[in-house]
Write a protein that holds these residues in place. Structure first.
Motif, PDB file in Angstrom:
ATOM      1  N   THR A  10       0.818  -1.219   0.000  1.00  0.00           N
ATOM      2  CA  THR A  10       0.000   0.000   0.000  1.00  0.00           C
ATOM      3  C   THR A  10       0.846   1.262   0.000  1.00  0.00           C
ATOM      4  OG1 THR A  10      -1.772  -1.166   1.171  1.00  0.00           O
ATOM      5  CG2 THR A  10      -1.809   1.236   1.255  1.00  0.00           C
ATOM      6  N   ASN A 137      -7.278   0.062   5.087  1.00  0.00           N
ATOM      7  CA  ASN A 137      -7.745  -1.153   5.759  1.00  0.00           C
ATOM      8  C   ASN A 137      -9.247  -1.361   5.566  1.00  0.00           C
ATOM      9  OD1 ASN A 137      -5.156  -1.560   6.699  1.00  0.00           O
ATOM     10  ND2 ASN A 137      -5.577  -0.929   8.799  1.00  0.00           N
ATOM     11  N   ALA A 140     -11.228  -3.964   3.353  1.00  0.00           N
ATOM     12  CA  ALA A 140     -11.685  -5.288   3.796  1.00  0.00           C
ATOM     13  C   ALA A 140     -13.207  -5.347   3.905  1.00  0.00           C
ATOM     14  CB  ALA A 140     -11.052  -5.637   5.141  1.00  0.00           C
ATOM     15  N   ARG A 222     -12.980 -12.189  12.517  1.00  0.00           N
ATOM     16  CA  ARG A 222     -11.675 -12.758  12.164  1.00  0.00           C
ATOM     17  C   ARG A 222     -11.826 -13.832  11.078  1.00  0.00           C
ATOM     18  NH1 ARG A 222     -10.004 -13.579  16.702  1.00  0.00           N
ATOM     19  NH2 ARG A 222      -8.226 -12.169  16.919  1.00  0.00           N
ATOM     20  N   MET A 225     -12.427 -12.253   7.752  1.00  0.00           N
ATOM     21  CA  MET A 225     -11.230 -11.628   7.200  1.00  0.00           C
ATOM     22  C   MET A 225     -10.286 -12.679   6.614  1.00  0.00           C
ATOM     23  SD  MET A 225     -10.668  -8.812  10.232  1.00  0.00           S
ATOM     24  CE  MET A 225      -9.317  -7.878   9.527  1.00  0.00           C
ATOM     25  N   GLN A 228     -11.361 -13.920   3.310  1.00  0.00           N
ATOM     26  CA  GLN A 228     -11.076 -13.002   2.209  1.00  0.00           C
ATOM     27  C   GLN A 228      -9.623 -13.072   1.764  1.00  0.00           C
ATOM     28  OE1 GLN A 228     -12.545  -8.888   2.529  1.00  0.00           O
ATOM     29  NE2 GLN A 228     -13.773  -9.565   4.270  1.00  0.00           N
ATOM     30  N   LEU A 230      -6.973 -12.331   3.937  1.00  0.00           N
ATOM     31  CA  LEU A 230      -6.080 -11.529   4.760  1.00  0.00           C
ATOM     32  C   LEU A 230      -5.238 -12.444   5.646  1.00  0.00           C
ATOM     33  CD1 LEU A 230      -8.343  -8.572   5.958  1.00  0.00           C
ATOM     34  CD2 LEU A 230      -6.458  -8.469   4.349  1.00  0.00           C
ATOM     35  N   GLN A 232      -3.420 -13.942   8.907  1.00  0.00           N
ATOM     36  CA  GLN A 232      -3.879 -13.950  10.294  1.00  0.00           C
ATOM     37  C   GLN A 232      -3.250 -12.822  11.090  1.00  0.00           C
ATOM     38  OE1 GLN A 232      -3.794 -17.770  12.203  1.00  0.00           O
ATOM     39  NE2 GLN A 232      -3.867 -16.912  14.259  1.00  0.00           N
ATOM     40  N   VAL A 234      -2.457  -9.854  10.089  1.00  0.00           N
ATOM     41  CA  VAL A 234      -3.157  -8.596   9.792  1.00  0.00           C
ATOM     42  C   VAL A 234      -4.500  -8.556  10.512  1.00  0.00           C
ATOM     43  CG1 VAL A 234      -4.191  -7.203   7.965  1.00  0.00           C
ATOM     44  CG2 VAL A 234      -1.980  -8.311   7.597  1.00  0.00           C
ATOM     45  N   ALA A 235      -5.227  -9.669  10.477  1.00  0.00           N
ATOM     46  CA  ALA A 235      -6.521  -9.722  11.166  1.00  0.00           C
ATOM     47  C   ALA A 235      -6.349  -9.490  12.659  1.00  0.00           C
ATOM     48  CB  ALA A 235      -7.184 -11.073  10.912  1.00  0.00           C
TER      49      ALA A 235
END
Length: 280
Positions: A10, A137, A140, A222, A225, A228, A230, A232, A234-235
């Motif tokens: 990002t 973020n 998400a 969680r 996420m 999707q 992401l 773990q 990051v979640a």
């Protein structure tokens, strides 16, 4: 030449875009150069920052490095040591505001602090960019907003000041190019303290629809996420920080405005630019 790790992340993309637009010579390090899709004129080097020797061919001509701890992993010391051997003079580290202000799971702040300590001890001129949670973020939430117009998330009243990645990129560019930032640790946040409900409402305004926030147990969030794609880590970082910001709101600083000489970009700015991601 300026070397960017985490080039397809990002912040890395923003830094590369800004440096290229300014006519700077940039080398972007990525494990997947064919999929990088970076700015025209940027040199793309296939390498793995977590294996620093793969960066040796481009370190020799580098003046400064943007260091993404997520990209480098546990090899920060080895990479910075190799950078010193090759004559690099400066490192700008993407860190987290939790190092300074706390919040969230302690292990994440301690990991960023360890990276900062390694940079301090490296012999390079260093600058730390301690970033608040990214406005990005909120991407998400895009699948459920497109499908239902409702965000199902945890800690609806958690209050933070999310930062636009372009502001992080602009500060990073200054720190990479200007000597006056050596030895500085900057706490970078957006200009407004917002709850998660506020963010959902602002996204709704950007797409011309009502977007609501429905409180949901953290474990279900969680699982969603992770489904999707992401990681773990990051979640856990996002959920842990939001839970902490229910009791103690995250900081709001004026550092971006002070360094850039203009107001920091708002979450509404970010939502308007990314409205297409939330529309059916």
């Amino acid at each position: 030449m300026l070397l960017v790790t985490g080039a397809t992340g990002t912040v890395g993309r923003e830094v590369i875009k800004l440096l290229a637009a300014a006519g700077q010579k940039v080398t972007a390090v990525t494990r997947t150069p064919d999929a990088a899709r970076l700015s025209e004129g940027v040199t793309v080097h296939e390498g793995d920052p977590s294996r620093p020797q793969t960066l040796a061919p481009v370190l020799a001509g580098a003046d400064a490095i943007l260091l993404s701890p997520r990209a480098v992993g546990t090899a920060v010391g080895d990479l910075l040591g190799l950078a010193v051997e090759h004559g690099v003079r400066r490192v700008v580290v993407l860190s987290a505001v939790t190092v300074e202000y706390g919040g969230g799971y302690r292990r994440f702040a301690e990991a960023f602090r360890a990276v900062e300590d390694t940079a301090r001890a490296s012999g390079l001129d260093w600058t730390f960019l301690r970033c608040a949670d990214f406005a990005a973020n909120s991407l998400a939430w895009a699948p459920q907003i497109r499908a239902t117009g409702t965000v199902r998330g945890a800690s609806a009243a958690a209050t933070t000041s999310p930062i636009h990645q372009r502001d992080i990129g602009a500060v990073a560019v200054r720190a990479l190019l200007e000597p006056g930032h050596a030895g500085q640790a900057y706490a970078l946040t957006g200009p407004q303290a917002l709850t998660q409900r506020d963010r959902a409402r602002i996204i709704g305004q950007a797409i011309g629809a009502t977007v609501t926030f429905e409180e949901t147990p953290p474990e279900l969030v969680r699982q969603s996420m992770l489904a999707q794609g992401l990681p773990q880590e990051v979640a856990d970082r996002m959920l842990g920080y939001n839970a902490a910001c229910l009791e103690q709101p995250g900081p709001t600083t004026n550092t971006v405005a002070r360094l850039l000489g203009r107001p920091a970009l708002t979450f509404a700015d970010w939502a308007a630019e990314n409205a297409a991601a939330f529309r059916n």
